[in-house]
Design a protein around this motif. Structure first.
Motif, mmCIF file in Angstrom:
data_model
loop_
_atom_site.group_PDB
_atom_site.id
_atom_site.type_symbol
_atom_site.label_atom_id
_atom_site.label_comp_id
_atom_site.label_asym_id
_atom_site.label_seq_id
_atom_site.Cartn_x
_atom_site.Cartn_y
_atom_site.Cartn_z
ATOM 1 N N GLU A 33 0.814 -1.219 0.000
ATOM 2 C CA GLU A 33 0.000 0.000 0.000
ATOM 3 C C GLU A 33 0.848 1.269 0.000
ATOM 4 N N GLY A 34 1.939 1.232 -0.763
ATOM 5 C CA GLY A 34 2.783 2.402 -0.908
ATOM 6 C C GLY A 34 3.726 2.679 0.251
ATOM 7 N N ARG A 35 3.773 1.781 1.205
ATOM 8 C CA ARG A 35 4.641 1.976 2.372
ATOM 9 C C ARG A 35 5.830 1.018 2.315
ATOM 10 N N ALA A 36 6.773 1.246 3.202
ATOM 11 C CA ALA A 36 7.938 0.361 3.408
ATOM 12 C C ALA A 36 8.808 0.192 2.169
ATOM 13 N N TYR A 37 8.930 1.238 1.373
ATOM 14 C CA TYR A 37 9.820 1.186 0.215
ATOM 15 C C TYR A 37 11.246 1.452 0.678
ATOM 16 N N VAL A 38 12.212 1.023 -0.117
ATOM 17 C CA VAL A 38 13.622 1.162 0.279
ATOM 18 C C VAL A 38 14.271 2.419 -0.305
ATOM 19 N N ALA A 39 13.692 2.978 -1.353
ATOM 20 C CA ALA A 39 14.220 4.187 -1.974
ATOM 21 C C ALA A 39 13.097 4.831 -2.786
ATOM 22 N N LYS A 40 13.332 6.084 -3.143
ATOM 23 C CA LYS A 40 12.340 6.780 -3.957
ATOM 24 C C LYS A 40 13.053 7.569 -5.037
ATOM 25 N N GLY A 41 12.662 7.304 -6.266
ATOM 26 C CA GLY A 41 13.136 8.056 -7.415
ATOM 27 C C GLY A 41 11.892 8.652 -8.059
ATOM 28 N N MET A 42 11.659 8.320 -9.316
ATOM 29 C CA MET A 42 10.417 8.739 -9.972
ATOM 30 C C MET A 42 9.240 7.881 -9.499
ATOM 31 N N TRP A 43 9.536 6.796 -8.834
ATOM 32 C CA TRP A 43 8.531 5.884 -8.277
ATOM 33 C C TRP A 43 9.080 5.355 -6.961
ATOM 34 N N LYS A 44 8.209 4.723 -6.192
ATOM 35 C CA LYS A 44 8.652 4.106 -4.944
ATOM 36 C C LYS A 44 9.321 2.777 -5.283
ATOM 37 N N ILE A 45 10.543 2.626 -4.788
ATOM 38 C CA ILE A 45 11.390 1.492 -5.154
ATOM 39 C C ILE A 45 11.438 0.504 -3.998
ATOM 40 N N TYR A 46 11.171 -0.752 -4.317
ATOM 41 C CA TYR A 46 11.168 -1.816 -3.317
ATOM 42 C C TYR A 46 12.276 -2.829 -3.569
ATOM 43 N N HIS A 47 12.741 -2.914 -4.794
ATOM 44 C CA HIS A 47 13.729 -3.919 -5.190
ATOM 45 C C HIS A 47 14.802 -3.252 -6.046
ATOM 46 N N ASN A 48 15.998 -3.829 -6.035
ATOM 47 C CA ASN A 48 17.075 -3.364 -6.919
ATOM 48 C C ASN A 48 17.240 -1.843 -6.862
ATOM 49 N N ALA A 49 17.376 -1.333 -5.653
ATOM 50 C CA ALA A 49 17.419 0.113 -5.452
ATOM 51 C C ALA A 49 18.496 0.791 -6.285
ATOM 52 N N GLU A 50 19.676 0.214 -6.313
ATOM 53 C CA GLU A 50 20.775 0.855 -7.032
ATOM 54 C C GLU A 50 20.462 1.029 -8.520
ATOM 55 N N SER A 51 19.996 -0.034 -9.171
ATOM 56 C CA SER A 51 19.711 0.062 -10.606
ATOM 57 C C SER A 51 18.468 0.914 -10.874
ATOM 58 N N SER A 52 17.474 0.840 -9.988
ATOM 59 C CA SER A 52 16.273 1.660 -10.182
ATOM 60 C C SER A 52 16.575 3.141 -10.000
ATOM 61 N N LEU A 53 17.399 3.469 -9.008
ATOM 62 C CA LEU A 53 17.784 4.872 -8.818
ATOM 63 C C LEU A 53 18.626 5.364 -9.996
ATOM 64 N N ALA A 54 19.472 4.499 -10.528
ATOM 65 C CA ALA A 54 20.265 4.869 -11.705
ATOM 66 C C ALA A 54 19.344 5.151 -12.896
ATOM 67 N N LEU A 55 18.316 4.340 -13.065
ATOM 68 C CA LEU A 55 17.363 4.551 -14.152
ATOM 69 C C LEU A 55 16.604 5.862 -13.942
ATOM 70 N N SER A 56 16.199 6.121 -12.732
ATOM 71 C CA SER A 56 15.499 7.364 -12.416
ATOM 72 C C SER A 56 16.393 8.577 -12.712
ATOM 73 N N ARG A 57 17.671 8.483 -12.349
ATOM 74 C CA ARG A 57 18.616 9.575 -12.644
ATOM 75 C C ARG A 57 18.803 9.740 -14.160
ATOM 76 N N LYS A 58 18.813 8.629 -14.883
ATOM 77 C CA LYS A 58 18.929 8.683 -16.346
ATOM 78 C C LYS A 58 17.751 9.463 -16.935
ATOM 79 N N PHE A 59 16.554 9.193 -16.425
ATOM 80 C CA PHE A 59 15.369 9.915 -16.888
ATOM 81 C C PHE A 59 15.499 11.406 -16.577
ATOM 82 N N SER A 60 15.999 11.737 -15.392
ATOM 83 C CA SER A 60 16.164 13.149 -15.002
ATOM 84 C C SER A 60 17.204 13.853 -15.879
ATOM 85 N N ARG A 61 18.311 13.173 -16.154
ATOM 86 C CA ARG A 61 19.343 13.755 -17.029
ATOM 87 C C ARG A 61 18.796 13.976 -18.435
ATOM 88 N N CYS A 62 18.009 13.041 -18.906
ATOM 89 C CA CYS A 62 17.390 13.153 -20.225
ATOM 90 C C CYS A 62 16.499 14.398 -20.271
#
Length: 179
Positions: free
Chosen positions: A129-158
């Motif tokens: 229910e949107g809680r207990a996520y491990v990181a937040k980028g463009m979405w709430k991240i629950y798994h593979n935080a490092e790669s998901s945050l990298a993808l989110s940063r890629k979108f921001s740089r774009c």
């Protein structure tokens, strides 16, 4: 230029063909976008206007082939979407159902699949229910935080790169990668 900047700010990764779709809430005083959208449609981008329960007009920009791939990413995604009425083999009917669900719910949770977020994060968002996520980028991240945050940063740089190019006078359709 204001309308073009708004579209680039909200849809840059989709324009650059590194994300299947984007969703932006349009301001109430938004000028007519049809001329801009017509030019971008020639580059292979689809657009749909939705209304949500708050009365906000949403612009959904998408790459048809990439979006269909996201909706059929894996068996779990297909089964989940089918369980709530989506026929992932028919993109038009999926978009109609999403439009209907957006008009009844503020943001139905399956929208994460449509926006190309990692399916395991979408499932966890729903389960937790949107809680207990491990990181937040463009979405709430629950798994593979490092790669998901990298993808989110890629979108921001774009987004920053395309906005900078637009400010330098490059036409929006020139910023859009053809499908």
């Amino acid at each position: 230029m204001r309308s073009e900047a708004m579209i680039v700010r909200g849809c840059a990764p989709t324009l650059a063909n590194i994300k299947s779709s984007s969703l932006i809430c349009l301001p109430p005083d938004c000028p007519c976008l049809e001329g801009i959208l017509s030019r971008l449609r020639l580059k292979g981008i689809g657009f749909r206007f939705f209304k949500n329960t708050y009365g906000c007009t949403l612009l959904f920009a998408y790459r048809p082939k990439a979006l269909k791939k996201c909706l059929n990413h894996n068996e779990d995604t297909r089964k989940f979407l089918a369980s709530i009425g989506y026929d992932t083999g028919d993109l038009v009917s999926c978009l109609r159902l999403l439009e209907k669900r957006l008009s009844k719910e503020s943001f139905p949770h399956e929208i994460g699949f449509f926006l190309g977020y990692p399916s395991e994060d979408v499932f966890s968002f729903i389960d937790k229910e949107g809680r207990a996520y491990v990181a937040k980028g463009m979405w709430k991240i629950y798994h593979n935080a490092e790669s998901s945050l990298a993808l989110s940063r890629k979108f921001s740089r774009c987004t920053a790169c395309l906005l900078s190019s637009l400010e330098k006078g490059i036409q929006i359709e020139s910023l859009c990668v053809s499908a």
